[in-house]
Design a protein around this motif. Structure first.
Motif, PDB file in Angstrom:
ATOM      1  N   ALA A 218       0.807  -1.226   0.000  1.00  0.00           N
ATOM      2  CA  ALA A 218       0.000   0.000   0.000  1.00  0.00           C
ATOM      3  C   ALA A 218       0.835   1.268   0.000  1.00  0.00           C
ATOM      4  O   ALA A 218       0.280   2.371   0.001  1.00  0.00           O
ATOM      5  N   MET A 219       2.149   1.135  -0.002  1.00  0.00           N
ATOM      6  CA  MET A 219       2.993   2.328   0.089  1.00  0.00           C
ATOM      7  C   MET A 219       3.014   3.140  -1.199  1.00  0.00           C
ATOM      8  O   MET A 219       3.406   4.307  -1.202  1.00  0.00           O
ATOM      9  N   GLY A 220       2.561   2.535  -2.285  1.00  0.00           N
ATOM     10  CA  GLY A 220       2.468   3.249  -3.546  1.00  0.00           C
ATOM     11  C   GLY A 220       1.137   3.945  -3.749  1.00  0.00           C
ATOM     12  O   GLY A 220       0.894   4.530  -4.815  1.00  0.00           O
ATOM     13  N   HIS A 221       0.264   3.895  -2.740  1.00  0.00           N
ATOM     14  CA  HIS A 221      -1.003   4.626  -2.817  1.00  0.00           C
ATOM     15  C   HIS A 221      -0.758   6.123  -2.594  1.00  0.00           C
ATOM     16  O   HIS A 221       0.250   6.526  -1.996  1.00  0.00           O
ATOM     17  N   HIS A 222      -1.705   6.917  -3.034  1.00  0.00           N
ATOM     18  CA  HIS A 222      -1.692   8.351  -2.773  1.00  0.00           C
ATOM     19  C   HIS A 222      -2.757   8.672  -1.731  1.00  0.00           C
ATOM     20  O   HIS A 222      -3.858   8.124  -1.774  1.00  0.00           O
ATOM     21  N   LEU A 223      -2.427   9.565  -0.821  1.00  0.00           N
ATOM     22  CA  LEU A 223      -3.281   9.852   0.331  1.00  0.00           C
ATOM     23  C   LEU A 223      -3.466  11.345   0.495  1.00  0.00           C
ATOM     24  O   LEU A 223      -2.537  12.132   0.249  1.00  0.00           O
ATOM     25  N   GLY A 314     -10.290  13.369  15.116  1.00  0.00           N
ATOM     26  CA  GLY A 314      -8.948  12.900  14.827  1.00  0.00           C
ATOM     27  C   GLY A 314      -8.950  11.736  13.859  1.00  0.00           C
ATOM     28  O   GLY A 314      -9.973  11.068  13.655  1.00  0.00           O
ATOM     29  N   LEU A 315      -7.785  11.480  13.254  1.00  0.00           N
ATOM     30  CA  LEU A 315      -7.608  10.335  12.368  1.00  0.00           C
ATOM     31  C   LEU A 315      -6.223   9.751  12.622  1.00  0.00           C
ATOM     32  O   LEU A 315      -5.215  10.430  12.433  1.00  0.00           O
ATOM     33  N   GLN A 316      -6.182   8.498  13.072  1.00  0.00           N
ATOM     34  CA  GLN A 316      -4.907   7.810  13.245  1.00  0.00           C
ATOM     35  C   GLN A 316      -4.510   7.177  11.925  1.00  0.00           C
ATOM     36  O   GLN A 316      -5.227   6.338  11.374  1.00  0.00           O
ATOM     37  N   PHE A 317      -3.363   7.590  11.405  1.00  0.00           N
ATOM     38  CA  PHE A 317      -2.814   7.042  10.170  1.00  0.00           C
ATOM     39  C   PHE A 317      -1.658   6.117  10.536  1.00  0.00           C
ATOM     40  O   PHE A 317      -0.686   6.531  11.165  1.00  0.00           O
ATOM     41  N   TYR A 318      -1.784   4.847  10.146  1.00  0.00           N
ATOM     42  CA  TYR A 318      -0.834   3.805  10.541  1.00  0.00           C
ATOM     43  C   TYR A 318      -0.431   3.004   9.319  1.00  0.00           C
ATOM     44  O   TYR A 318      -1.296   2.535   8.561  1.00  0.00           O
ATOM     45  N   THR A 319       0.874   2.847   9.103  1.00  0.00           N
ATOM     46  CA  THR A 319       1.361   2.196   7.894  1.00  0.00           C
ATOM     47  C   THR A 319       1.757   0.731   8.115  1.00  0.00           C
ATOM     48  O   THR A 319       2.636   0.211   7.434  1.00  0.00           O
ATOM     49  N   GLY A 320       1.097   0.066   9.050  1.00  0.00           N
ATOM     50  CA  GLY A 320       1.329  -1.362   9.253  1.00  0.00           C
ATOM     51  C   GLY A 320       2.738  -1.675   9.706  1.00  0.00           C
ATOM     52  O   GLY A 320       3.323  -2.695   9.332  1.00  0.00           O
ATOM     53  N   ASN A 321       3.293  -0.811  10.572  1.00  0.00           N
ATOM     54  CA  ASN A 321       4.709  -0.894  10.927  1.00  0.00           C
ATOM     55  C   ASN A 321       5.072  -2.134  11.739  1.00  0.00           C
ATOM     56  O   ASN A 321       6.246  -2.509  11.797  1.00  0.00           O
ATOM     57  N   PHE A 322       4.087  -2.748  12.380  1.00  0.00           N
ATOM     58  CA  PHE A 322       4.374  -3.898  13.233  1.00  0.00           C
ATOM     59  C   PHE A 322       4.077  -5.233  12.546  1.00  0.00           C
ATOM     60  O   PHE A 322       4.166  -6.287  13.173  1.00  0.00           O
ATOM     61  N   ILE A 334       1.655 -13.714   3.123  1.00  0.00           N
ATOM     62  CA  ILE A 334       2.463 -13.234   4.239  1.00  0.00           C
ATOM     63  C   ILE A 334       2.331 -11.719   4.322  1.00  0.00           C
ATOM     64  O   ILE A 334       2.546 -11.010   3.335  1.00  0.00           O
ATOM     65  N   TYR A 335       1.981 -11.222   5.507  1.00  0.00           N
ATOM     66  CA  TYR A 335       1.816  -9.791   5.696  1.00  0.00           C
ATOM     67  C   TYR A 335       3.093  -9.181   6.272  1.00  0.00           C
ATOM     68  O   TYR A 335       3.593  -9.613   7.306  1.00  0.00           O
ATOM     69  N   ARG A 336       3.573  -8.139   5.590  1.00  0.00           N
ATOM     70  CA  ARG A 336       4.786  -7.457   5.992  1.00  0.00           C
ATOM     71  C   ARG A 336       4.495  -5.976   6.201  1.00  0.00           C
ATOM     72  O   ARG A 336       3.441  -5.476   5.812  1.00  0.00           O
ATOM     73  N   MET A 337       5.459  -5.279   6.810  1.00  0.00           N
ATOM     74  CA  MET A 337       5.342  -3.847   7.018  1.00  0.00           C
ATOM     75  C   MET A 337       4.958  -3.151   5.712  1.00  0.00           C
ATOM     76  O   MET A 337       5.560  -3.389   4.667  1.00  0.00           O
ATOM     77  N   GLY A 338       3.919  -2.316   5.791  1.00  0.00           N
ATOM     78  CA  GLY A 338       3.496  -1.550   4.625  1.00  0.00           C
ATOM     79  C   GLY A 338       2.502  -2.242   3.723  1.00  0.00           C
ATOM     80  O   GLY A 338       2.047  -1.650   2.737  1.00  0.00           O
TER      81      GLY A 338
END
Length: 384
Positions: A218-223, A314-322, A334-338
């Motif tokens: 999802a890191m190639g998405h635009h936000l 508020g909005l918590q934005f989290y990039t799946g860091n864990f 397999i789920y990885r960071m991002g």
């Protein structure tokens, strides 16, 4: 396509076809397996005739799947998750769950109310995270109602007794999911207590608009997030109390921004502390009576767009860091960071300990209500 891309402007100018006045959406109730102790789990799938479908299960009142077409008509789940209820129990990663009593972190797993201090279960040492060790995400909810119609819906209920995870007051909670013909998945959280307490609920879906099974993260998405400031955190990911302007920083999503742009900039202390983005954005709209825009997310390749609307400030934005590659999700991926991002509308983290933040307190007999919407649509491609 960084920043002020003309293409993004064209996307937002695109409008969806008007829905037939009598269009129907359906709700189907079905079995979803069982937990380790044999408890049966049910699911309800809400569907419309435009290729949008959402499945909600009674374990955690969880959005187990959220499926939508891409620009070419390909149907895919756009959330991270598991295929069975047993996996949600065995691998608690908050995928799509209803979070409560208090979403996000409370510092030191304690807060004071009317001069009395309450100690919570600490599951994010030294803090309490997402309601504690056994939050709403790990409970079996009761299905109250299921209905078809122009808007299909399912309502689930739960009682959280006085002292649950350390919180005061008996709390009666309801969550209602609705799906309409246009692609709006609405979620309404309601709670009533018999004593003063704190409540802050949200949904914790992690999105990848490329779709389940995609090789793209999802890191190639635009936000885009309409927030002029955010709440920086300390080493325990607790807000410092500052509202810091986003202008000129990697936290400026007031116009379209590629998520991965600057994400690994080790010169930004906040990105280092969060291991990426794991921060609350102070939405310019504040608290609203009806849901207003909190975020827009676009995957240019598939053409899918997600809008998040909410009544919360508020909005918590989290990039799946864990996500560390140790969990296999839907279809054995397999789920990885991002691999997915969360966009969680809510009150600010640690608000019970920070008087300058908007209060999460409700009085006895008062009804807490948070209304949010996940809106999916398709944006035109280049030259369309």
């Amino acid at each position: 396509m960084q920043g002020k891309s003309a293409a993004c402007g064209l996307w937002l100018a695109a409008t969806m076809m008007s829905a037939p006045a009598l269009a129907q959406t359906t709700a189907e109730r079905h079995a979803m397996g069982q937990l380790a102790d044999g408890t049966a789990i049910e699911g309800v799938t809400l569907s419309n005739d435009r290729g949008v479908r959402a499945t909600i299960i009674t374990y955690g009142a969880t959005l187990q799947a959220f499926e939508a077409n891409d620009r070419d008509g390909n149907f895919a789940d756009i959330t991270l998750g598991f295929d069975t209820a047993a996996e949600y129990e065995a691998f608690p990663n908050y995928f799509g769950v209803t979070v409560g009593r208090y979403a996000n972190r409370i510092a030191g797993a304690r807060f004071a109310l009317d001069g009395e201090e309450y100690t919570l279960t600490a599951n994010d040492d030294p803090n309490s995270l997402h309601g504690g060790t056994t939050g709403f995400d790990k409970r079996v909810w009761e299905i109250v109602s299921v209905s078809d119609g122009p808007v299909a819906s399912v309502t689930m209920a739960l009682r959280s007794p006085d002292g649950d995870q350390g919180y005061p007051g008996n709390l009666d909670v309801r969550v209602t999911y609705t799906l309409d013909h246009g692609g709006d998945l609405g979620i309404v959280f309601e709670a009533t207590s018999d004593a003063p307490t704190i409540v802050n609920m949200t949904n914790h879906a992690l999105f990848n608009l490329a779709g389940a099974g995609s090789e793209r993260d999802a890191m190639g998405h635009h936000l885009m997030i309409p927030a002029s400031s955010y709440t920086p955190v300390d080493q325990f990911l607790i807000p410092t109390g500052e509202l810091r302007p986003v202008a000129g920083t990697h936290f400026d999503f007031t116009d379209w921004r590629l998520i991965e742009a600057g994400l690994r900039d080790g010169r930004d202390e906040q990105l280092v502390l969060g291991r990426g983005y794991d921060h609350n954005f102070a939405l310019d709209k504040g608290v609203t009576a009806t849901p207003e825009l909190a975020a827009r997310l676009v995957d240019t390749e598939s053409g899918r767009m997600l809008e998040v609307l909410s009544t919360e400030p508020g909005l918590q934005f989290y990039t799946g860091n864990f996500l560390d590659g140790t969990v296999r999700g839907r279809d054995g991926q397999i789920y990885r960071m991002g691999d997915g991002i969360a966009l969680e509308p809510q009150k600010y983290p640690d608000a019970p300990n920070q008087p300058a933040f908007i209060s999460a307190r409700i009085e006895a007999g008062e009804t807490y209500r948070h209304e949010m919407i996940y809106r999916v649509s398709i944006v035109p491609g280049a030259g369309e």
